[in-house]
Enzyme design. Structure first.
Site: not given
Length: 483
Positions: A173, A248, A282, A383
């Site tokens: 996906k 992750e 990231c 973030e």
């Protein structure tokens, strides 16, 4: 152009026959293509195909499985230009970055193709000299791969390639923002002759397709890269039904610049880590702790470099920083910039959404740098996933370490210094899985393990030989001869 799901070796529409559109974030008037708006039924079809294919796929030798990866790598290499242009149009980063990512995907496939030649077990001494005691590794089964939009080529491939070579079958996906890129990757596997059902692609909304994969009782493992919010949900569901999971997630990655550092190098790589890819990594640097004795000099070097950043379409060879990937991403980044101002941080440069002239139809924001940032501020803790850099003045190395570690995340960190003792102390004390000394926080070589600590990861590792730990289970065997 319309693209389809790939299930049980065939390209098919979603059961609903409905489609979604992929839009160019540099020019929202351009539709890159249409892809299926799939449902739980489409996921169920794909999982059943993967489960059926598992019986034959796991019986093939790992060397034979690796040969399919070699063939796929050759096909991708021949299509670097086309796939890179598609990725640039779908999510905005520069064509040079996308070409590099396709090349990395090719290298990852070839790396894992060779993993098929490695041993998968050990002979262990037994207390009974008659016994043959050994271990072997077996695939975990059907694996759900849920990947993000920011690295639409490398991340899916570094999940799919080891899953396949170790004998698993896959239901993939991709992020909706990069569905066309994903279809072109799977097309290469198809043309390489991958047996039907071994790799399946299901497109659609993450809230539907992702949930269906994670909840499906026949999916034995889920490898996920994405937000912390979704990752925690994946972990809860997977753990609840006994499935293996690998996460992750986010980062709030610090760079520390000490007074003995090569300031030119530190400034160049800090800007690169913060602003390339429009900050949508990231592992991007978002907090930079600078020793007070060199702070003003270093700050000016950062400003001078950011002033020269060209913002524009990723297809323009002169562009350093493309658009953000979506309108929601633009809103998020703009919201954090306003939050930084409200909190009392000083805006040094940038901070504006770009809407005029060549920017009017895209999701553009200026590269942004704040100073007078306190580490407890929202912009220093959450973030942002955009081109926003916080400069934080510190007096000592120890103070920098304490503040760098004062976050829920622990993905990447970098240090610029000529001091070997402080370099070793940094390596020992920083709470991060990916560490650089005199290098930018972003990026790692494909043969090395990738992953973080604390809220950045499930403490598992991707890439390199570490991948075998997630995609296989160990069997311990004892054979005792009888008289």
């Amino acid at each position: 152009m319309d693209y389809l799901n790939y299930i049980d070796g065939a390209w098919i529409s979603a059961e609903s026959k409905e489609t979604l559109s992929s839009i160019n974030p540099a020019n929202t008037n351009e539709v890159i293509g249409h892809f299926p708006s799939s449902s739980e039924q489409d996921v169920d079809f794909a999982v059943k195909a993967a489960k059926q294919a598992l019986k034959g796929w796991r019986k093939q030798s790992s060397i034979d499985r690796g040969n399919y990866l070699h063939k796929t790598a050759d096909l991708l290499e021949d299509r670097i230009e086309d796939i890179a242009i598609t990725a640039t149009k779908e999510m905005g980063k520069t064509l040079a970055e996308c070409k590099g990512e396709v090349a990395r995907g090719v290298a990852i496939l070839r790396y894992y193709a060779q993993e098929g030649y490695r041993k998968t077990g050990d002979i262990i001494p037994s207390a009974d000299s008659r016994n043959l005691l050994y271990t072997t590794r077996v695939p975990i089964g059907v694996v759900g791969v849920i990947s993000p939009w920011n690295f639409p080529i490398a991340i899916p491939i570094w999940k799919i390639a080891p899953a396949l070579v170790f004998g698993n079958t896959v239901v993939f996906k991709p992020a909706s923002e990069t569905s066309i890129t994903a279809a072109k990757i799977v097309e290469a596997f198809h043309e390489a002759g991958i047996p039907k059902g071994v790799l399946n692609l299901v497109q659609g909304r993450g809230s539907i397709i992702g949930d269906a994969i994670v909840n499906h009782r026949a999916v034995n493992g889920i490898t996920f890269t994405g937000s912390n919010q979704v990752g925690k949900k994946v972990a809860g569901i997977a753990a609840g039904r006994g499935a293996k999971f690998q996460l992750e997630m986010g980062g709030k990655n610090p760079t520390i610049v000490l007074e003995d550092a090569d300031l030119n190098l530190a400034a160049e790589l800090t800007v690169s880590a913060a602003m390339k890819h429009t900050g949508q990594k990231c592992t991007a640097t978002s907090r930079c702790f600078v020793q007070s004795s060199v702070y003003d000099l270093f700050k000016q070097k950062i400003i001078d470099k950011v002033k020269n950043i060209k913002v524009g379409s990723g297809l323009d060879p002169d562009t350093y920083m493309g658009p953000l990937a979506s309108s929601s991403q633009l809103d998020t980044v703009a919201g954090y910039i306003e939050k930084g101002k409200e909190e009392g941080a000083t805006l040094l440069i940038g901070g504006n959404v770009l809407k005029e002239n060549e920017y009017e139809d895209g999701f553009y924001v200026e590269p942004t740098v704040f100073e007078n940032v306190k580490n407890e501020m929202v912009i220093a803790q959450e973030e942002i996933f955009g081109p926003v850099l916080c400069l934080i003045k510190i007096d000592t190395f120890e103070e920098a370490i304490d503040q760098a570690n004062d976050t829920q995340f622990g993905l990447a960190a970098s240090l610029f210094t000529r001091d070997l003792a402080k370099s070793l102390a940094f390596i020992d004390e920083i709470e991060a899985g990916m560490i650089k000394v005199n290098g930018e926080s972003a990026g790692v070589e494909l043969q090395a393990p990738f992953g973080g600590m604390k809220g950045s990861s499930s403490y598992s590792r991707e890439q390199g030989q570490a991948a075998i730990e997630f995609f296989t289970s160990t069997k311990t065997i004892t054979i005792t001869p009888t008289a």
